[in-house]
Design a protein around this motif. Structure first.
Motif, PDB file in Angstrom:
ATOM      1  N   TRP A   1     -89.269  51.930   5.902  1.00  5.76           N
ATOM      2  CA  TRP A   1     -88.983  52.834   7.015  1.00  5.76           C
ATOM      3  C   TRP A   1     -88.562  52.018   8.230  1.00  5.76           C
ATOM      4  O   TRP A   1     -88.942  50.851   8.367  1.00  5.76           O
ATOM      5  CB  TRP A   1     -90.210  53.668   7.389  1.00  5.76           C
ATOM      6  N   ALA A   2     -87.791  52.643   9.110  1.00  4.79           N
ATOM      7  CA  ALA A   2     -87.407  52.018  10.375  1.00  4.79           C
ATOM      8  C   ALA A   2     -87.829  52.919  11.525  1.00  4.79           C
ATOM      9  O   ALA A   2     -87.765  54.144  11.423  1.00  4.79           O
ATOM     10  CB  ALA A   2     -85.906  51.778  10.437  1.00  4.79           C
ATOM     11  N   SER A   3     -88.276  52.299  12.616  1.00  2.60           N
ATOM     12  CA  SER A   3     -88.453  53.020  13.874  1.00  2.60           C
ATOM     13  C   SER A   3     -87.241  52.676  14.728  1.00  2.60           C
ATOM     14  O   SER A   3     -87.107  51.539  15.201  1.00  2.60           O
ATOM     15  CB  SER A   3     -89.746  52.596  14.581  1.00  2.60           C
TER      16      SER A   3
ATOM     17  N   GLY B   1     -86.735  49.410  17.173  1.00  6.15           N
ATOM     18  CA  GLY B   1     -86.006  48.298  16.566  1.00  6.15           C
ATOM     19  C   GLY B   1     -86.823  47.521  15.562  1.00  6.15           C
ATOM     20  O   GLY B   1     -86.702  46.293  15.478  1.00  6.15           O
ATOM     21  N   ILE B   2     -87.647  48.217  14.778  1.00  3.85           N
ATOM     22  CA  ILE B   2     -88.544  47.547  13.834  1.00  3.85           C
ATOM     23  C   ILE B   2     -88.488  48.222  12.477  1.00  3.85           C
ATOM     24  O   ILE B   2     -88.026  49.352  12.340  1.00  3.85           O
ATOM     25  CB  ILE B   2     -90.008  47.573  14.334  1.00  3.85           C
ATOM     26  N   LEU B   3     -88.973  47.512  11.455  1.00  2.00           N
ATOM     27  CA  LEU B   3     -89.159  48.058  10.120  1.00  2.00           C
ATOM     28  C   LEU B   3     -90.653  48.174   9.858  1.00  2.00           C
ATOM     29  O   LEU B   3     -91.440  47.308  10.257  1.00  2.00           O
ATOM     30  CB  LEU B   3     -88.509  47.157   9.066  1.00  2.00           C
TER      31      LEU B   3
ATOM     32  N   GLN C   1     -89.182  57.102  16.557  1.00  2.00           N
ATOM     33  CA  GLN C   1     -88.231  57.885  15.766  1.00  2.00           C
ATOM     34  C   GLN C   1     -88.024  57.182  14.425  1.00  2.00           C
ATOM     35  O   GLN C   1     -87.363  56.148  14.359  1.00  2.00           O
ATOM     36  CB  GLN C   1     -86.903  58.018  16.508  1.00  2.00           C
ATOM     37  N   VAL C   2     -88.613  57.740  13.368  1.00  2.00           N
ATOM     38  CA  VAL C   2     -88.611  57.046  12.077  1.00  2.00           C
ATOM     39  C   VAL C   2     -87.565  57.624  11.135  1.00  2.00           C
ATOM     40  O   VAL C   2     -87.283  58.826  11.146  1.00  2.00           O
ATOM     41  CB  VAL C   2     -90.002  57.096  11.414  1.00  2.00           C
ATOM     42  N   ARG C   3     -87.005  56.743  10.319  1.00  2.29           N
ATOM     43  CA  ARG C   3     -86.076  57.128   9.247  1.00  2.29           C
ATOM     44  C   ARG C   3     -86.352  56.245   8.042  1.00  2.29           C
ATOM     45  O   ARG C   3     -86.649  55.066   8.184  1.00  2.29           O
ATOM     46  CB  ARG C   3     -84.611  56.918   9.665  1.00  2.29           C
TER      47      ARG C   3
END
Length: 647
Positions: free
Chosen positions: A21-23, A27-29, A47-49
């Protein structure tokens, strides 16, 4: 674009291998477990994807990866890099740590409290500092250094800052320089591609004049991101912005319903009468709910369902955003109650009205409440179901249990942009995903059972050591826990009017107004032993309620809530009617308002009429949340009382 992870990548919060996942705004995983905590904080925090199972605009993915590879995580962990932090016992979470409380407390401290970011020297005029930071951002976006700009944004630089001398915004500068990744970052932080400079030109104009056509096209997409996301949610297609098509408005599968329902017409009229400001707020809230539902679908599809009952946090409705009013937060959370039919109705009406407003059609100057519109949409569905057995929107569902339809299923459907929708029946896999989602309330129950067991242990220890505790170790919270009581007032279900009421009430139905306005503020607090004793009684009753929830004994909810109500009233009565301490007043308000909300939620289980399984599950989630708030408030009061009585 390939989204395959490299083996060297680790979770920014606990260093677990292969985060998926990324936020985006951080700017992080992050890994699955840490992502569950990020989701519970809300999109205003993170904001996660999913890196593989969520559609990504290529340049947005490139921006997130660039920030990660350039050490963006050091922005959020600045002070942890100081060796003194290790000596003080502060450390980041490990992969082996439990989600609750270890990882959750660390993540909340890191992103919600910003406990580890670099602090600027204090100045008399904060606005000057923010202006200076924004000017630095305005200058920095012409370069490719994303990490510097993210650091400035984290310190308070404004993405929409209008430079008084230059006459434009940072997004204008990034567009002129062709810095598409900077434009992505600014947009994530709220930069508006439609903002005009002092000459009336937008960032899109700047990009086109500079020959950056890909950037110009992406800025147009960003400008329509909200309506594009809503349309994609319903029909799996997006407008063709290159050819001037900026909206897709899905049509009703059965147009007869437009003429049959007066409630439908009334609901749409109320929506159209909203001011532009209120309409934008409602549209943004629906966007957040679409994001929550789609992320839920990805979440369930990527989890091991044989071990679904874990510590991972469930997000049954939109988390509270303390920057919003209590009324707006309540409306946001009610969106989760909408079944697929009702929610699709609202989404289509919003898409239609967004197009109408953009085309400049007049809006009547009514002050209709958004709450009334949400209620009308729901009532409209119930009325229509009396005559029509089939659902209106085949694109969303064929029954009420298909909110979690995956994007992958929708993306595979081929249909014309404005055709009627017909997606067909729900698959067995989708049905099982929904049933697993209903089971997920067990997660929160297990968490709170552990929380309350730990709370009982802590209270017994504090009771023995109350007279010996020193000020520096009187707080039973972890190093990372830095509660801000003022934010607790916007918990779900509370209202501004409720916050002004007395902290003590009699009877079950309401909280009467405090008539003792002449009472002088008092700094006197009850003994620590008395507060602990009452808290133990509250904790015991909460454990009984949670066991009932765990065993699906819904008829036990009301008697359990009544016992909790009595225990809370007795505890509140220990304190003066008008405590001088703001911390005490805040904790008492949270304690009593949560107990009142608990009773209200439990009464929804009364067998007035058959209650669908999904509704019972949602009520259970609300009951659990109220119980958690009560336990938290009681713990705060024990902490405050212990600290004050030992000073």
């Amino acid at each position: 674009m390939s989204k395959r992870l490299r083996s060297s990548e680790v979770c920014a919060d606990c260093s677990a291998q292969d985060p998926c996942w990324a936020s985006i705004n951080r700017g992080i995983l992050i890994c699955d477990e840490c992502c569950s905590v990020h989701r519970s904080l809300g999109r205003h925090i993170s904001q996660v994807r999913h890196l593989k199972h969520t559609p990504w605009p290529p340049t947005l993915l490139q921006m997130a990866e660039t920030l990660y590879n350039n050490g963006a995580n050091s922005i959020w962990e600045h002070s942890l890099l100081d060796p003194a932090s290790v000596m003080s016992g502060r450390r980041k979470a490990n992969p082996q740590d439990k989600v609750h409380p270890n990882k959750a407390e660390f993540i909340k401290a890191k992103y919600q409290m910003l406990a580890f970011v670099h602090r600027l020297p204090c100045r008399d005029d904060d606005s000057v500092t923010a202006k200076d930071l924004s000017k630095q951002l305005h200058s920095s976006v012409r370069t490719g250094n994303l990490e510097t700009c993210l650091r400035l944004l984290s310190l308070g630089a404004q993405a929409n800052f209008f430079h008084p001398e230059k006459g434009n915004t940072p997004l204008h500068v990034a567009a002129k320089a062709g810095q598409i990744l900077q434009a992505e970052l600014l947009a994530v932080y709220g930069a508006d591609p439609g903002t005009q400079d002092s000459n009336g030109k937008t960032p899109v104009d700047y990009a086109r004049q500079g020959g950056h056509h890909d950037l110009a096209e992406r800025l147009v997409e960003i400008q329509y991101e909200l309506t594009d996301r809503l349309a994609f949610y319903l029909c799996g297609r997006k407008p063709d912005h290159k050819n001037g098509q900026h909206f897709i408005i899905p049509q009703m599968a059965d147009r007869r319903l437009l003429d049959l329902s007066e409630l439908a017409k009334a609901a749409k009229k109320k929506l159209q009468s909203l001011s532009n400001h209120l309409f934008e707020e409602l549209a943004m809230d629906v966007y957040d709910e679409v994001d929550r539902r789609e992320t839920d679908a990805v979440w369930l599809a990527t989890q091991n369902h044989s071990t679904l009952v874990t510590e991972k946090t469930v997000v049954p409705f939109l988390p509270v955003n303390p920057e919003y009013s209590s009324t707006r937060n309540q409306g946001r959370q009610k969106l989760a109650r909408f079944n697929a039919h009702e929610f699709a109705t609202l989404v289509i009406d919003i898409l239609s009205d967004a197009k109408r407003r953009q085309q400049g059609n007049s809006v009547t100057g009514s002050k209709e409440n958004v709450e009334l519109i949400l209620k009308a949409i729901s009532s409209r569905h119930n009325s229509e179901n009396q005559d029509i057995d089939q659902p209106d929107y085949d694109s969303v569902a064929s029954d009420e249990d298909t909110d979690l339809e995956t994007n992958a299923a929708k993306a595979n459907r081929q249909k014309s942009l404005d055709s009627d929708l017909s997606d067909g029946p729900v698959t067995a896999q989708e049905y099982m995903q929904v049933k697993n989602a209903l089971m997920a309330s067990e997660v929160k129950i297990q968490q709170l059972m552990k929380v309350n067991i730990n709370l009982s242990d802590e209270l017994r220890i504090m009771q023995k050591k109350a007279s010996k505790l020193e000020k520096q170790n009187s707080m039973p919270e972890s190093d990372y826990d830095n509660p801000t009581p003022s934010l607790e007032l916007d918990e779900p279900g509370s209202s501004r009017k409720g916050r002004q009421r007395s902290v003590i009430w009699q009877g079950e139905g309401s909280i009467p107004e405090n008539t003792d306005t002449d009472a002088a503020p008092s700094s006197t607090l009850p003994s620590t032993e008395d507060v602990i004793r009452k808290t133990e009684q509250i904790t015991k009753n909460i454990q009984e309620l949670l066991r009932a929830a765990q065993e699906n004994k819904h008829d036990s909810y009301i008697p359990c809530s009544e016992r909790i109500h009595v225990a809370v009233t007795e505890m509140a009565a220990l304190f003066p009617k008008k405590p001088r301490s703001e911390l005490v007043r805040t904790s008492l308000r949270l304690l009593t308002s949560s107990a009142y909300r608990l009773q209200s939620e439990c009464k929804k289980t009364l067998p007035v009429e058959p209650c669908p399984t999904a509704d019972i599950q949602l009520v259970t989630q609300q009951v659990i949340q109220c119980a958690y708030d009560i336990a938290k408030a009681a713990k705060q009061l024990v902490t405050i009382t212990t600290k004050e009585n030992n000073n």
